[in-house]
Design a protein around this motif. Structure first.
Motif, PDB file in Angstrom:
ATOM      1  N   SER A  42       0.798   7.470   5.539  1.00 22.44           N
ATOM      2  CA  SER A  42      -0.953   6.976   6.393  1.00 22.44           C
ATOM      3  C   SER A  42      -0.739   4.862   5.778  1.00 22.44           C
ATOM      4  O   SER A  42      -0.448   4.688   5.543  1.00 22.44           O
ATOM      5  CB  SER A  42      -1.881   7.526   6.501  1.00 22.44           C
ATOM      6  OG  SER A  42      -2.458   7.012   4.333  1.00 22.44           O
ATOM      7  N   CYS A  43      -1.982   4.534   6.569  1.00 25.46           N
ATOM      8  CA  CYS A  43      -2.360   3.293   5.602  1.00 25.46           C
ATOM      9  C   CYS A  43      -3.941   2.745   5.196  1.00 25.46           C
ATOM     10  O   CYS A  43      -4.601   3.408   5.604  1.00 25.46           O
ATOM     11  CB  CYS A  43      -1.792   2.391   6.645  1.00 25.46           C
ATOM     12  SG  CYS A  43      -1.662   0.720   5.839  1.00 25.46           S
ATOM     13  N   GLY A  44      -4.104   2.449   4.091  1.00 27.26           N
ATOM     14  CA  GLY A  44      -5.134   2.477   3.749  1.00 27.26           C
ATOM     15  C   GLY A  44      -5.100   0.617   2.568  1.00 27.26           C
ATOM     16  O   GLY A  44      -3.900   1.256   1.726  1.00 27.26           O
ATOM     17  N   VAL A  45      -6.215   0.091   3.020  1.00 24.33           N
ATOM     18  CA  VAL A  45      -5.883  -1.119   2.467  1.00 24.33           C
ATOM     19  C   VAL A  45      -6.789  -1.837   0.963  1.00 24.33           C
ATOM     20  O   VAL A  45      -6.769  -1.994   0.517  1.00 24.33           O
ATOM     21  CB  VAL A  45      -5.464  -2.365   2.585  1.00 24.33           C
ATOM     22  CG1 VAL A  45      -3.799  -2.884   3.610  1.00 24.33           C
ATOM     23  CG2 VAL A  45      -5.919  -3.114   3.895  1.00 24.33           C
ATOM     24  N   VAL A  46      -7.891  -0.931   1.751  1.00 26.81           N
ATOM     25  CA  VAL A  46      -8.769  -1.116   0.865  1.00 26.81           C
ATOM     26  C   VAL A  46      -9.302  -0.695  -0.704  1.00 26.81           C
ATOM     27  O   VAL A  46      -9.377  -1.001  -1.144  1.00 26.81           O
ATOM     28  CB  VAL A  46     -10.347  -0.955   1.740  1.00 26.81           C
ATOM     29  CG1 VAL A  46     -10.578   0.850   1.785  1.00 26.81           C
ATOM     30  CG2 VAL A  46     -11.738  -1.434   0.905  1.00 26.81           C
ATOM     31  N   ASN A  47      -8.750   0.546  -0.856  1.00 27.30           N
ATOM     32  CA  ASN A  47      -8.446   1.494  -2.300  1.00 27.30           C
ATOM     33  C   ASN A  47      -6.890  -0.041  -2.878  1.00 27.30           C
ATOM     34  O   ASN A  47      -7.693   0.552  -4.111  1.00 27.30           O
ATOM     35  CB  ASN A  47      -7.494   2.321  -1.454  1.00 27.30           C
ATOM     36  CG  ASN A  47      -6.352   2.258  -0.739  1.00 27.30           C
ATOM     37  OD1 ASN A  47      -5.856   1.306  -1.077  1.00 27.30           O
ATOM     38  ND2 ASN A  47      -5.727   3.685  -0.530  1.00 27.30           N
ATOM     39  N   SER A  94       1.511  -1.128  -0.302  1.00 21.12           N
ATOM     40  CA  SER A  94      -0.027  -0.208  -0.310  1.00 21.12           C
ATOM     41  C   SER A  94       0.817   1.399   0.275  1.00 21.12           C
ATOM     42  O   SER A  94      -0.041   2.378  -0.722  1.00 21.12           O
ATOM     43  CB  SER A  94      -1.096  -0.060   1.459  1.00 21.12           C
ATOM     44  OG  SER A  94      -0.187  -0.328   2.140  1.00 21.12           O
TER      45      SER A  94
END
Lengths: 452, 51
Positions: free
Chosen positions: B38-43, B30
């Motif tokens: 920052s961290c987002g994985v759903v994208n 990611s």
């Protein structure tokens, strides 16, 4: 666990464990709120005064069928075992290559201390870059797709080495059955014809740093002589994007306490012609004058909501743009294991300094306590690797009650460490903003449904 | 997308069902996309689903 919320006239229910998202009417919204603590008969009795009895009965049955289908109040069992099945650090698939610990800008808010990571200025030699590619292949086991981000400091200060490293990696692909995906993150000052042509051909992604309006951008993003660089970089970014025919790009900004009205900056970037935009809250010690405050939080959340509504409006008008942090791929997004494991820092993702040292990620390069090894000897701090391999969504108690846990996997380990000084942990301020962004993203999905 | 009279269920990947299979690990890291802080994985996109 479920999460109910209303936004922009839409009522949504998220079923956390199955990942299901339901757009519901007023009555179902009420029923779902009562469901866990009341029997169906009690719910019917309670709501029949407000809605016709037959309608309440019908709605309760619809909710019950969602439960029966495993799409509401679902539960993932055996969490501990799942946590153990995520990456253990024995496979490395991505490197952040800090090719220059040096920068031609002097941005006071830079988490990398103006590119030096609180150390000496340094440039990565080509031999080190080549060895990093060998190291990645040697440690990637059967992974086919490998990622390398040319980062810094400013990577264009070492552009020749970047190009040679790409060529070397490409020369290894067929022999080892690997595919390299390269990313370049740049402040743009040194973009020229050669950079535009090469990045279009070789870089799967280009990240271009722009903070928004001229006054916003030039507040922090200044040259060594203190001069803002907006006027220099914007035309270069526009030209690079105009000629980009392959791969993706992002215009990426940082907002701070000084521009809590960052919506205006995002819209400014869209008006400049950029349609792939990312904007992130500043990462810095809380005593800095530009650090975001508790008082800023409601303002920032409101900005995200306004952004979502504005994006929908522009989309209807045929001039839409993407916002990275509202991007949610519900149907084809990551599997449960990715959602448990997160970014892979310290395990499948490592940062490499110009001298070839290995760190868990680019945000921890300035801390000698996180030195994990080097690209010649490999990872030698197995205790650190184990610690990071345990940074999953189930190991963070704070995530237990969070509806967005499978959207962020527990969030950025480095941010949490900087805030709390512990691993694993969470950055609760960042969590608040993340949840708001996810609500906005899901509302936009609801808004894009065909009208019934 | 499944429809009920009062409920529209968006088409989503079933995470509970996912448990039956191992992750392939081929997806993008990611932080290599556009965050870095920052961290987002759903994208992120699933490489298996892309095929």
């Amino acid at each position: 666990m479920i999460h109910r919320f209303e936004l922009n006239g839409y009522k949504l229910v998220v079923d956390v464990d199955s990942g299901s998202v339901h757009v519901v009417d007023d009555l179902v919204y009420r029923i779902v709120g009562l469901y866990e603590r009341h029997s169906p008969e009690e719910i019917v009795r309670q709501l029949s005064g407000t809605w016709p009895h037959a309608e309440v009965l019908d709605a309760v049955n619809q909710v019950q069928s969602l439960v029966d289908e495993g799409l509401l109040f679902s539960k993932i069992e055996h969490r501990e075992r799942l946590g153990e099945r995520v990456h253990d650090g024995r496979v490395i698939k991505a490197l952040c290559l800090n090719v220059a610990h040096s920068c031609n800008l002097n941005c006071s808010y830079c988490f990398a201390a103006q590119g030096t990571y609180k150390g000496e200025q340094a440039i990565m030699p080509l031999e080190t870059g080549r060895r990093a590619m060998d190291f990645l292949i040697e440690n990637s086991d059967s992974r086919h797709n490998l990622e390398v981000d040319f980062f810094g400091g400013e990577p264009l200060l070492n552009w020749g080495m970047v190009k040679e490293t790409v060529a070397y990696a490409r020369s290894l692909e067929a022999k080892h059955n690997k595919h390299f995906r390269f990313t370049l993150t740049t402040n743009g000052l040194l973009i020229d014809e050669d950079v535009i042509e090469f990045t279009n051909r070789e870089m799967a992604n280009v990240v271009l740093s722009l903070d928004g309006r001229k006054e916003t951008h030039d507040r922090f993003r200044v040259t060594q002589g203190g001069k803002g660089c907006y006027a220099v970089v914007v035309p270069k970014f526009q030209e690079l994007v105009r000629r980009r025919t392959r791969g993706s790009y992002y215009i990426r900004g940082t907002y701070t306490h000084c521009n809590t009205d960052f919506l205006t900056d995002i819209l400014h970037m869209a008006d400049l012609g950029f349609d792939e935009i990312s904007m992130e809250p500043v990462v810095c010690p809380p005593d800095q004058p530009y650090a975001l405050t508790e008082e800023d939080l409601p303002v920032l959340k409101d900005q995200y909501e306004r952004l979502a509504v504005e994006m929908l409006r522009r989309d209807r008008e045929g001039r839409g743009f993407h916002f990275y942090h509202f991007t949610v791929d519900l149907d084809h997004g990551p599997c449960i294991y990715k959602r448990i494991a997160g970014c892979g820092a310290g395990t499948e993702y490592l940062a490499v300094t110009p001298g070839g040292d290995l760190y868990p990620c680019h945000q921890l390069v300035d801390d000698p306590g996180f030195l994990m090894g080097n690209i010649w000897q490999g990872v030698v701090r197995l205790d650190l690797r184990n610690k990071f391999s345990q940074c999953n969504v189930f190991s963070r108690p704070e995530c237990e009650d969070c509806w967005a846990r499978f959207y962020c996997s527990g969030g950025c380990a480095a941010n949490a460490y900087h805030v709390n000084g512990k691993l694993p942990g969470v950055d609760t301020y960042g969590c608040e903003l993340f949840r708001k962004r996810m609500e906005c993203a899901l509302m936009m999905k609801a808004a894009s449904l065909p009208k019934r | 997308m499944k429809e009920k009279k009062r409920i529209v269920t968006l088409s989503t990947r079933d995470l509970v069902q996912d448990i039956e299979h191992d992750g392939c690990g081929e997806c993008q890291t990611s932080c290599q996309s556009a965050c870095k802080t920052s961290c987002g994985v759903v994208n992120q996109v699933c490489e298996q689903e892309k095929r």
